[in-house]
Design a protein around this motif. Structure first.
Motif, PDB file in Angstrom:
ATOM      1  N   ALA A  48       0.993  -1.149  -0.141  1.00 31.13           N
ATOM      2  CA  ALA A  48      -0.105   0.195  -0.021  1.00 31.13           C
ATOM      3  C   ALA A  48       0.893   1.199   0.111  1.00 31.13           C
ATOM      4  CB  ALA A  48      -1.038   0.004   1.530  1.00 31.13           C
ATOM      5  N   LEU A  49       1.973   1.316   0.658  1.00 27.38           N
ATOM      6  CA  LEU A  49       2.957   2.447   0.611  1.00 27.38           C
ATOM      7  C   LEU A  49       3.563   2.373  -0.447  1.00 27.38           C
ATOM      8  CD1 LEU A  49       4.541   2.114   4.392  1.00 27.38           C
ATOM      9  CD2 LEU A  49       2.945   3.815   3.579  1.00 27.38           C
ATOM     10  N   PHE A  50       3.849   1.478  -1.147  1.00 27.05           N
ATOM     11  CA  PHE A  50       4.496   1.464  -2.516  1.00 27.05           C
ATOM     12  C   PHE A  50       3.419   2.312  -3.499  1.00 27.05           C
ATOM     13  CE2 PHE A  50       5.185  -0.258  -6.680  1.00 27.05           C
ATOM     14  CZ  PHE A  50       6.266   0.262  -7.039  1.00 27.05           C
ATOM     15  N   ALA A  51       2.173   1.539  -3.543  1.00 28.59           N
ATOM     16  CA  ALA A  51       1.245   2.320  -4.225  1.00 28.59           C
ATOM     17  C   ALA A  51       1.095   3.693  -4.070  1.00 28.59           C
ATOM     18  CB  ALA A  51      -0.157   1.477  -4.163  1.00 28.59           C
ATOM     19  N   LEU A  52       0.844   4.004  -2.808  1.00 30.71           N
ATOM     20  CA  LEU A  52       0.965   5.689  -2.586  1.00 30.71           C
ATOM     21  C   LEU A  52       2.002   6.327  -3.111  1.00 30.71           C
ATOM     22  CD1 LEU A  52      -0.737   7.829  -1.135  1.00 30.71           C
ATOM     23  CD2 LEU A  52       0.582   7.233   0.974  1.00 30.71           C
TER      24      LEU A  52
END
Length: 176
Positions: A48-52
């Protein structure tokens, strides 16, 4: 358990040395460190942090300050950013000076050619790792595989593929 600033600094300083061919090449080791080794977050949280980070404007390595912030707040953001970007920038300046100094040497082309498969392997490992962390449903895996195939085999702009994937996601297709 919250990591100490010194621990964060040491991890991100080491990771910055792995960024051959771009910052994404260090993603597998970053994920291994924060998810598998230290258990500071789950693979899903990392994804999720990567996608953000990828959705945000700016450099593609916004995941570094996000992970630092997630793990230790504003101090973690600062420590992770300085350790990851500061040290590698300083080292890059020194190496580039030496690299230019030896620009006419035959071994330079050999070294450069040898770095290409290393970089390609690290980028591929990053793609597999992020794919494993974010695609838990067979439909999502199929969409990701189809998107990778389209971008590999055609000249279609990546934004068009992303837009199509986003539209499919908005329909809720494939959600449990």
């Amino acid at each position: 358990m919250t990591p100490t600033p010194l621990t964060l600094f040491l991890i991100f300083a080491q990771l910055s040395m792995l960024a051959f061919g771009g910052g994404n090449t260090m993603l597998p080791e970053l994920q291994r460190q924060v998810v598998d080794l230290h258990h500071w977050m789950t693979a899903r949280e990392f994804g999720a942090l990567f996608a953000l980070a990828q959705a945000a404007p700016g450099p593609n390595m916004m995941i570094v300050p996000l992970v630092g912030w997630q793990l230790a707040g504003p101090l973690g953001l600062l420590v992770a950013s300085v350790a990851n970007f500061g040290i590698s920038s300083l080292l890059l300046g020194i190496v580039m000076h030496l690299w230019e100094r030896f620009r006419d040497r035959p071994w330079r082309r050999i070294v450069q050619a040898g770095l290409v498969p290393i970089t390609a392997g690290l980028v591929a490992a990053s793609a597999v790792l992020i794919g494993q962390a974010t695609t838990h449903e067979w439909v999502l895996l199929a969409i990701a595989a189809a998107s990778a195939a389209v971008m590999t085999l055609t000249r279609l702009h990546p934004l068009a593929v992303l837009a199509l994937g986003g539209l499919i996601g908005l329909t809720g297709f494939g959600l449990p």
